[in-house]
Design a protein around this motif. Sequence first.
Motif, short mmCIF file in Angstrom:
data_model
loop_
_atom_site.label_atom_id
_atom_site.label_comp_id
_atom_site.label_asym_id
_atom_site.label_seq_id
_atom_site.Cartn_x
_atom_site.Cartn_y
_atom_site.Cartn_z
N PRO A 56 23.58 58.56 44.60
CA PRO A 56 23.41 57.09 43.91
C PRO A 56 23.04 56.87 42.52
O PRO A 56 23.48 55.86 41.90
CB PRO A 56 22.02 56.60 45.07
CG PRO A 56 21.46 57.92 45.32
CD PRO A 56 22.63 58.86 45.41
N TRP A 57 22.51 57.99 41.88
CA TRP A 57 22.10 57.88 40.50
C TRP A 57 23.26 58.13 39.63
O TRP A 57 23.35 57.57 38.47
CB TRP A 57 20.95 59.08 40.28
CG TRP A 57 19.75 58.78 40.89
CD1 TRP A 57 18.79 57.77 40.82
CD2 TRP A 57 19.47 59.19 42.33
NE1 TRP A 57 17.76 57.74 41.69
CE2 TRP A 57 17.96 58.78 42.81
CE3 TRP A 57 20.02 60.17 42.97
CZ2 TRP A 57 17.51 58.90 44.03
CZ3 TRP A 57 19.39 60.60 44.30
CH2 TRP A 57 17.99 59.82 44.56
N ALA A 58 24.43 58.81 39.99
CA ALA A 58 25.51 58.99 39.08
C ALA A 58 26.05 57.42 39.07
O ALA A 58 26.76 57.40 37.98
CB ALA A 58 26.35 59.73 39.71
N ARG A 59 25.96 56.73 39.81
CA ARG A 59 26.61 55.39 39.57
C ARG A 59 25.63 54.35 38.93
O ARG A 59 26.12 53.51 38.25
CB ARG A 59 26.88 54.69 40.84
CG ARG A 59 27.71 55.43 41.77
CD ARG A 59 27.98 54.96 43.11
NE ARG A 59 28.80 55.75 43.87
CZ ARG A 59 29.57 55.53 45.08
NH1 ARG A 59 29.09 54.52 45.76
NH2 ARG A 59 30.51 56.48 45.53
N LEU A 60 24.39 54.67 38.53
CA LEU A 60 23.41 53.88 37.70
C LEU A 60 23.89 54.10 36.22
O LEU A 60 23.38 53.28 35.62
CB LEU A 60 22.04 54.11 38.18
CG LEU A 60 21.40 53.98 39.77
CD1 LEU A 60 20.07 54.04 39.88
CD2 LEU A 60 21.73 52.48 39.81
N ASP A 61 24.21 55.16 35.94
CA ASP A 61 24.68 55.55 34.72
C ASP A 61 25.97 56.29 34.35
O ASP A 61 25.91 57.53 34.60
CB ASP A 61 23.50 56.21 33.81
CG ASP A 61 23.80 56.38 32.39
OD1 ASP A 61 24.97 55.90 32.11
OD2 ASP A 61 22.92 56.88 31.53
N PRO A 62 27.00 55.63 34.46
CA PRO A 62 28.18 56.46 34.58
C PRO A 62 28.62 57.08 33.19
O PRO A 62 29.33 58.25 33.07
CB PRO A 62 29.41 55.52 34.61
CG PRO A 62 28.69 54.00 34.60
CD PRO A 62 27.28 54.33 34.55
N ASP A 63 27.72 57.08 32.23
CA ASP A 63 27.67 57.70 30.92
C ASP A 63 26.59 58.78 30.70
O ASP A 63 26.61 59.60 29.60
CB ASP A 63 27.35 56.74 29.49
CG ASP A 63 28.71 55.73 29.49
OD1 ASP A 63 29.89 56.08 30.01
OD2 ASP A 63 28.41 54.68 29.31
N GLN A 64 26.17 59.23 31.83
CA GLN A 64 25.03 60.33 31.78
C GLN A 64 25.58 61.53 31.43
O GLN A 64 26.89 61.81 31.66
CB GLN A 64 24.10 60.18 32.98
CG GLN A 64 24.78 60.87 34.08
CD GLN A 64 23.72 60.81 35.30
OE1 GLN A 64 22.81 61.67 35.17
NE2 GLN A 64 24.25 60.22 36.34
N LYS A 65 25.03 62.45 30.86
CA LYS A 65 25.47 63.92 30.43
C LYS A 65 25.01 64.60 31.36
O LYS A 65 23.65 64.49 31.75
CB LYS A 65 24.93 64.03 28.88
CG LYS A 65 25.07 63.19 28.05
CD LYS A 65 26.73 63.00 27.63
CE LYS A 65 26.96 62.07 26.48
NZ LYS A 65 27.62 60.95 26.97
N THR A 66 25.75 65.53 32.08
CA THR A 66 25.63 66.35 32.88
C THR A 66 25.98 67.92 32.55
O THR A 66 27.16 67.80 31.84
CB THR A 66 25.99 66.27 34.39
OG1 THR A 66 27.47 66.10 34.30
CG2 THR A 66 25.43 64.93 34.99
N THR A 67 25.11 68.88 32.55
CA THR A 67 25.60 70.29 32.37
C THR A 67 25.48 71.18 33.95
O THR A 67 24.33 70.85 34.38
CB THR A 67 24.90 70.84 31.23
OG1 THR A 67 23.44 70.82 31.31
CG2 THR A 67 25.23 70.12 29.99
N ASN A 85 17.68 54.68 31.00
CA ASN A 85 16.36 54.80 31.63
C ASN A 85 16.34 54.54 33.21
O ASN A 85 15.08 54.86 33.87
CB ASN A 85 15.54 53.39 31.01
CG ASN A 85 16.01 51.96 31.42
OD1 ASN A 85 17.24 52.03 31.90
ND2 ASN A 85 15.36 50.99 31.14
N LYS A 86 17.45 54.37 34.00
CA LYS A 86 17.56 54.26 35.45
C LYS A 86 17.63 55.69 36.03
O LYS A 86 17.23 56.05 36.98
CB LYS A 86 18.58 53.24 35.80
CG LYS A 86 18.68 51.86 35.34
CD LYS A 86 19.76 51.08 35.65
CE LYS A 86 19.51 49.75 35.55
NZ LYS A 86 20.86 48.95 35.65
N VAL A 87 18.34 56.41 35.19
CA VAL A 87 18.29 57.85 35.82
C VAL A 87 17.37 58.96 35.14
O VAL A 87 17.34 59.93 35.46
CB VAL A 87 19.88 58.39 35.69
CG1 VAL A 87 20.48 57.35 36.72
CG2 VAL A 87 20.13 58.44 34.26
N GLY A 88 17.04 58.67 33.74
CA GLY A 88 16.15 59.44 33.16
C GLY A 88 16.55 60.70 32.87
O GLY A 88 18.13 60.88 32.37
#
Length: 183
Positions: A56-67, A85-88
């Motif tokens: 559910p958090w991946a959809r709150l910020d589609p631009d988040q950076k993951t490694t 700020n929704k996913v931190g």
Amino acid sequence: MTFFLLFMLAAVSGLVAYISLQPNTFRIARSAVFDAPPERIYPEINDFHNWEKWSPWARLDPDQKTTYDGSPLGAGAILEWSGNNKVGAGKMKIKESSQNERVRIKIQFFKPMQAINDVQFDLKPISETKTEVRWTMSGHNEFVAKAMHAFMNVDKMVGGQFEQGLANLKAIVEAEPKALPSG
């Protein structure tokens, strides 16, 4: 003026005492029954690369950076994220992976607040074609977390996100073609 200051001091002291008396630990759990055996569900949980499809958090910020780091999947796999700020920001590491039964994760939150919690997914077969999936998070409540739990329904808020994640995961798993019986 003195009365007002004493009243404020008493109110603040009472508030601090009330927050301090909140539980030292918490546990949030949700479950769903999937129309699939554990071996179809387990790979979606045990591989962090699959989480973007259902978290559910991946959809709150589609631009988040993951490694990704460590093992490609299972015990030792690491996912770090940083987003709005929704996913931190934080880090997850799979600590235990029992094939088709359980995945245990240590999760560290860096922003918006710091915390270290335990996450666990348990897969319990109900029949040959149905599995109960239980998603649990537990941890220690520091003072700020106690204050949040005292004045917000954290179980409902986070539990609602767990429910959404389980619904997303269920839709993905149940959309996969079922294996045909051999014979």
